[in-house]
Design a protein around this motif. Structure first.
Motif, PDB file in Angstrom:
ATOM      1  N   ASN A   1       0.786  -1.230   0.000  1.00 35.69           N
ATOM      2  CA  ASN A   1       0.000   0.000   0.000  1.00 35.69           C
ATOM      3  C   ASN A   1       0.816   1.277   0.000  1.00 35.69           C
ATOM      4  O   ASN A   1       0.310   2.328   0.375  1.00 35.69           O
ATOM      5  N   THR A   2       2.068   1.224  -0.424  1.00 37.55           N
ATOM      6  CA  THR A   2       2.832   2.452  -0.597  1.00 37.55           C
ATOM      7  C   THR A   2       2.499   3.034  -1.968  1.00 37.55           C
ATOM      8  O   THR A   2       1.968   2.334  -2.841  1.00 37.55           O
ATOM      9  N   VAL A   3       2.795   4.299  -2.161  1.00 35.02           N
ATOM     10  CA  VAL A   3       2.522   4.924  -3.455  1.00 35.02           C
ATOM     11  C   VAL A   3       3.235   4.164  -4.565  1.00 35.02           C
ATOM     12  O   VAL A   3       2.652   3.838  -5.602  1.00 35.02           O
TER      13      VAL A   3
ATOM     14  N   ILE B   1      -7.321   2.537  -4.487  1.00 31.85           N
ATOM     15  CA  ILE B   1      -6.602   2.671  -3.221  1.00 31.85           C
ATOM     16  C   ILE B   1      -5.663   3.871  -3.270  1.00 31.85           C
ATOM     17  O   ILE B   1      -5.600   4.674  -2.326  1.00 31.85           O
ATOM     18  N   LEU B   2      -4.935   4.008  -4.370  1.00 34.64           N
ATOM     19  CA  LEU B   2      -4.001   5.118  -4.516  1.00 34.64           C
ATOM     20  C   LEU B   2      -4.734   6.453  -4.478  1.00 34.64           C
ATOM     21  O   LEU B   2      -4.345   7.373  -3.761  1.00 34.64           O
TER      22      LEU B   2
ATOM     23  N   ARG C   1      -6.014   7.247  -1.011  1.00 36.70           N
ATOM     24  CA  ARG C   1      -4.899   7.628  -0.142  1.00 36.70           C
ATOM     25  C   ARG C   1      -4.479   9.068  -0.412  1.00 36.70           C
ATOM     26  O   ARG C   1      -4.247   9.842   0.527  1.00 36.70           O
TER      27      ARG C   1
ATOM     28  N   ASP D   1      -6.786  11.633   1.077  1.00 35.24           N
ATOM     29  CA  ASP D   1      -6.598  11.795   2.519  1.00 35.24           C
ATOM     30  C   ASP D   1      -5.376  12.649   2.852  1.00 35.24           C
ATOM     31  O   ASP D   1      -5.330  13.276   3.902  1.00 35.24           O
ATOM     32  N   GLU D   2      -4.388  12.637   1.958  1.00 36.36           N
ATOM     33  CA  GLU D   2      -3.105  13.274   2.251  1.00 36.36           C
ATOM     34  C   GLU D   2      -2.905  14.638   1.603  1.00 36.36           C
ATOM     35  O   GLU D   2      -2.076  15.416   2.067  1.00 36.36           O
TER      36      GLU D   2
END
Length: 102
Positions: free
Chosen positions: A25-27, A58-59, A62, A65-66
């Motif tokens: 789940n990292t970029v 998912i990306l 994420r 959110d960031e």
């Protein structure tokens, strides 16, 4: 040619390393998952058993959110991914031994 010289390598190569360490789940690992078939066909060893399902969703979630500019950044990441894949495919196609150096 070294993979480090390809455009977008600063995102994709750490993503491959993340996947090898079961970090899906990292970029970088999500970008690799998005283009896993393309990267594999161009000669990279992608650990397919660690890929996240629906990596695009998912990306993007994420990034939302960031970041305030999630849409723009998401598209920039996909453009970097595409540049890496294009360069890798050209390297693989025209490399006599089809051996890429990390």
């Amino acid at each position: 040619m070294s993979l480090n010289e390809l455009p977008g390598a600063e995102l994709i190569l750490p993503g491959l390393n993340d996947l090898q360490n079961d970090e899906a789940n990292t970029v970088g690992s999500l970008l690799v998952a998005i283009a896993a078939t393309r990267l594999t066909e161009a000669g990279l060893d992608v650990p397919l058993e660690h890929l996240a399902p629906e990596p695009e969703l998912i990306l993007y979630a994420r990034l939302q959110d960031e970041r305030d500019d999630a849409y723009l950044y998401y598209n920039a990441l996909l453009n970097s991914l595409n540049s890496f894949c294009n360069a890798l495919e050209l390297s693989y196609k025209y490399m006599p031994s089809n051996n890429l150096i990390m």
